[in-house]
Design an enzyme around this catalytic site. Structure first.
Site, PDB file in Angstrom:
ATOM      1  N   GLY A 137     -23.818   3.629  -3.773  1.00 46.29           N
ATOM      2  CA  GLY A 137     -22.388   3.999  -4.688  1.00 46.29           C
ATOM      3  C   GLY A 137     -21.999   3.302  -5.282  1.00 46.29           C
ATOM      4  O   GLY A 137     -23.125   2.645  -5.995  1.00 46.29           O
TER       5      GLY A 137
ATOM      6  N   GLY B 161     -25.754   2.145   1.832  1.00 45.98           N
ATOM      7  CA  GLY B 161     -24.748   3.050   0.670  1.00 45.98           C
ATOM      8  C   GLY B 161     -25.161   2.615  -0.226  1.00 45.98           C
ATOM      9  O   GLY B 161     -24.675   1.187  -0.540  1.00 45.98           O
TER      10      GLY B 161
ATOM     11  N   TYR C   8     -25.594   0.765  -5.279  1.00 46.65           N
ATOM     12  CA  TYR C   8     -26.513   0.446  -6.095  1.00 46.65           C
ATOM     13  C   TYR C   8     -25.975  -0.480  -7.307  1.00 46.65           C
ATOM     14  O   TYR C   8     -27.622  -1.228  -7.257  1.00 46.65           O
ATOM     15  CB  TYR C   8     -26.077   1.651  -6.892  1.00 46.65           C
TER      16      TYR C   8
ATOM     17  N   VAL D 238     -20.565   1.216  -5.875  1.00 44.73           N
ATOM     18  CA  VAL D 238     -20.584  -0.683  -5.185  1.00 44.73           C
ATOM     19  C   VAL D 238     -21.907  -0.784  -4.916  1.00 44.73           C
ATOM     20  O   VAL D 238     -23.092  -1.767  -5.516  1.00 44.73           O
ATOM     21  CB  VAL D 238     -19.676  -0.902  -4.325  1.00 44.73           C
TER      22      VAL D 238
ATOM     23  N   LYS E  47       0.492  -0.998  -0.001  1.00 38.34           N
ATOM     24  CA  LYS E  47       0.039  -0.007   0.297  1.00 38.34           C
ATOM     25  C   LYS E  47       0.659   1.072  -0.042  1.00 38.34           C
ATOM     26  O   LYS E  47       2.418   1.154   0.385  1.00 38.34           O
ATOM     27  CB  LYS E  47      -0.878   0.110   1.667  1.00 38.34           C
TER      28      LYS E  47
HETATM   29  P1  NAD Z   1     -18.996   5.550  -3.249  1.00 41.74           P
HETATM   30  O1  NAD Z   1     -18.428   6.522  -2.469  1.00 41.74           O
HETATM   31  O2  NAD Z   1     -19.572   5.550  -4.634  1.00 41.74           O
HETATM   32  O3  NAD Z   1     -20.651   5.169  -2.434  1.00 41.74           O
HETATM   33  C1  NAD Z   1     -20.364   5.154  -1.109  1.00 41.74           C
HETATM   34  C2  NAD Z   1     -21.739   5.505  -1.067  1.00 41.74           C
HETATM   35  O4  NAD Z   1     -21.985   5.758   0.486  1.00 41.74           O
HETATM   36  C3  NAD Z   1     -22.522   7.072  -1.177  1.00 41.74           C
HETATM   37  O5  NAD Z   1     -23.356   6.741  -1.961  1.00 41.74           O
HETATM   38  C4  NAD Z   1     -22.515   7.611   0.114  1.00 41.74           C
HETATM   39  O6  NAD Z   1     -23.517   8.840   0.074  1.00 41.74           O
HETATM   40  C5  NAD Z   1     -22.603   6.376   1.156  1.00 41.74           C
HETATM   41  N1  NAD Z   1     -23.154   7.491   2.129  1.00 41.74           N
HETATM   42  C6  NAD Z   1     -21.630   7.941   2.898  1.00 41.74           C
HETATM   43  N2  NAD Z   1     -22.012   7.726   4.139  1.00 41.74           N
HETATM   44  C7  NAD Z   1     -22.627   7.409   4.220  1.00 41.74           C
HETATM   45  C8  NAD Z   1     -23.585   6.962   6.131  1.00 41.74           C
HETATM   46  N3  NAD Z   1     -23.555   7.519   7.315  1.00 41.74           N
HETATM   47  N4  NAD Z   1     -24.927   6.034   5.213  1.00 41.74           N
HETATM   48  C9  NAD Z   1     -25.204   5.567   4.176  1.00 41.74           C
HETATM   49  N5  NAD Z   1     -24.206   5.680   3.231  1.00 41.74           N
HETATM   50  C10 NAD Z   1     -23.809   6.636   2.978  1.00 41.74           C
HETATM   51  O7  NAD Z   1     -18.613   3.792  -3.041  1.00 41.74           O
HETATM   52  P2  NAD Z   1     -17.786   2.422  -3.013  1.00 41.74           P
HETATM   53  O8  NAD Z   1     -16.995   2.711  -4.212  1.00 41.74           O
HETATM   54  O9  NAD Z   1     -19.208   1.910  -3.704  1.00 41.74           O
HETATM   55  O10 NAD Z   1     -17.151   1.553  -2.093  1.00 41.74           O
HETATM   56  C11 NAD Z   1     -18.081   1.599  -1.406  1.00 41.74           C
HETATM   57  C12 NAD Z   1     -17.684   0.201   0.251  1.00 41.74           C
HETATM   58  O11 NAD Z   1     -16.640  -0.255  -0.307  1.00 41.74           O
HETATM   59  C13 NAD Z   1     -16.137   1.487   0.669  1.00 41.74           C
HETATM   60  O12 NAD Z   1     -16.269   1.344   2.009  1.00 41.74           O
HETATM   61  C14 NAD Z   1     -15.517   0.976  -0.474  1.00 41.74           C
HETATM   62  O13 NAD Z   1     -13.993   0.835   0.804  1.00 41.74           O
HETATM   63  C15 NAD Z   1     -15.609  -0.312  -0.650  1.00 41.74           C
HETATM   64  N6  NAD Z   1     -15.177  -0.653  -1.917  1.00 41.74           N
HETATM   65  C16 NAD Z   1     -15.007  -0.550  -3.104  1.00 41.74           C
HETATM   66  C17 NAD Z   1     -14.739  -1.513  -3.622  1.00 41.74           C
HETATM   67  C18 NAD Z   1     -14.752  -0.328  -5.578  1.00 41.74           C
HETATM   68  O14 NAD Z   1     -14.352  -1.740  -6.591  1.00 41.74           O
HETATM   69  N7  NAD Z   1     -15.703   0.426  -5.563  1.00 41.74           N
HETATM   70  C19 NAD Z   1     -13.953  -2.430  -3.567  1.00 41.74           C
HETATM   71  C20 NAD Z   1     -13.762  -2.852  -2.895  1.00 41.74           C
HETATM   72  C21 NAD Z   1     -14.389  -2.310  -1.202  1.00 41.74           C
END
Ligand code: NAD
Length: 350
Positions: A179, A177, A183, A181, A80
């Site tokens: 976001g 959440g 949705y 992932v 990292k």
């Molecule tokens: P993103 O930023 O697209 O989505 C996060 C969502 O959470 C947003 O819609 C945001 O408005 C919402 N949110 C923020 N605070 C909140 C709260 N207090 N209560 C409810 N909702 C809240 O992120 P993502 O890429 O969808 O990732 C989501 C999680 O999965 C993160 O923890 C990320 O580290 C983890 N993750 C993502 C990936 C990836 O491929 N994107 C891979 C592994 C892990």
């Protein structure tokens, strides 16, 4: 700073401090393990309270990547990078190029990628000074859909194991959440016949889920005590704590968020309460699996990535079964399996 004495120090192979006065770069790269292959893991840009806080973060996150990559069946170790400072003030092309030089100096022992506060555009700058970069625009692309697929299959595995059901029709899932992932996961769950309860701070996403996926929208604090089968954390880390566990009616926790447990002991608390926890770094590995195929020498292929992501179902099933056999928490079992793979190249279940 006494690196070797820190609790988060886990015999990391290499910890490198990098600086470039011209661009203001201050960064730390930690290579936790290269036992299975070159260390891979994103780089985050964060305004840490102290250099020590940055060091602790990079030590912890790089170890997490070793375990995640091992359990995903990847020929990659864990590493990292952290860039220290306020990204709003410090971001510049020259800073990312300087970080690229630092990565390049490791001669392929560490592959970097985007993480918090770093975009694909920033990584393109890093790429100007090193080839050891993944997740670039026009290659493996957005990892979100692959992470969503892995999480969906992980929920299916947990439902099969805990509730004995092969399909998700009528299964109630609370998703925290919506976001990238979250949705996409909701779409898959809806298409599979699951009933959704959702929350987010983003009203647009909530309205869309209600109208397109027939989801029931609840407040941020109401998501924990819903009468559902599955609680799926897909927002921030540490949402599983004493307070949320006390409210949960769900018998399964399976979501994509990183570092879901506020404290390591919550693994055992969940086991004692009979809540099946799908270890976060196993269920959310779809994205890194997709990115890994960009690092491998063979040309990137989305079908191969999908096939590897589908294995998450079986990996989780193995964890659940072993955890019951040994009467141990699932997170503990997963860590044990990861260490076994790193040491021996395969899992011993005895
Ligand atoms: P993103 O930023 O697209 O989505 C996060 C969502 O959470 C947003 O819609 C945001 O408005 C919402 N949110 C923020 N605070 C909140 C709260 N207090 N209560 C409810 N909702 C809240 O992120 P993502 O890429 O969808 O990732 C989501 C999680 O999965 C993160 O923890 C990320 O580290 C983890 N993750 C993502 C990936 C990836 O491929 N994107 C891979 C592994 C892990």
């Amino acid at each position: 700073m006494a690196v070797f004495d820190l609790v988060d120090f886990d015999n990391h192979e290499q910890v490198v401090y990098c600086s470039d006065s011209a661009s203001g770069l201050k960064a730390i790269i930690a290579v936790h393990s290269t036992a299975l292959g070159p260390a891979a893991g994103g780089c985050r840009f964060w305004d840490y309270a102290s250099d020590e806080a940055a060091l602790k973060d990079v030590l912890r996150l790089s170890k997490g990547m070793t375990y995640k990559n091992a359990m995903a069946g990847l020929k990659l170790g864990g590493g990292k990078g952290v860039i220290i400072g306020d990204p709003k003030n410090l971001k510049s092309d020259s800073l990312f190029k300087a970080f690229g030089t630092a990565v390049n100096n490791l001669n392929g022992r560490y592959y970097t990628a985007e993480d918090v506060n770093i975009t694909t555009g920033d990584m393109a700058m890093v790429n100007q000074n090193t080839e050891f970069v993944s997740g670039l625009e026009g290659k493996s692309g957005n990892p979100g859909p692959f992470t969503a697929l892995g999480t969906f299959l992980g929920i299916k595995a947990a439902v099969k194991f805990k509730l004995g059901k092969d399909d998700l029709t009528g299964i109630k899932v609370a998703v925290q959440g919506l976001g990238s992932v979250g949705y996409s996961l909701c779409e898959k769950l809806h298409n599979a016949g699951a009933e959704l309860v959702v929350t987010d701070i983003n009203q647009v996403a909530l309205d869309k889920a209600a109208s397109e996926l027939n989801a029931t929208v609840v407040g941020l604090d109401e998501i924990y005590n819903q009468d559902v089968d599955v609680f799926s954390p897909c927002a921030l880390g540490a949402s599983i704590d004493d307070n949320s566990i006390a409210q949960l009616k769900a018998v399964i926790i399976a979501g994509c968020a990183n570092n879901q447990l506020a404290e390591a002991r919550h693994d055992q608390v969940l086991q004692e309460k009979g809540i099946l926890y799908a270890p976060d770094y196993v269920i959310n590995a779809g994205g890194i699996i997709n990115v890994a195929l960009e690092i491998y020498p063979e040309p990137y292929c989305a079908d191969s990535a999908t096939k590897l992501v589908e294995k998450i179902y079986h990996t989780l099933m193995n964890i659940f079964e072993t955890a019951v056999d040994k009467n141990m928490p699932t997170g503990f079992i997963s860590d044990q399996m990861a260490r076994d793979i790193i040491t021996n190249g395969h899992i011993h279940n005895s």
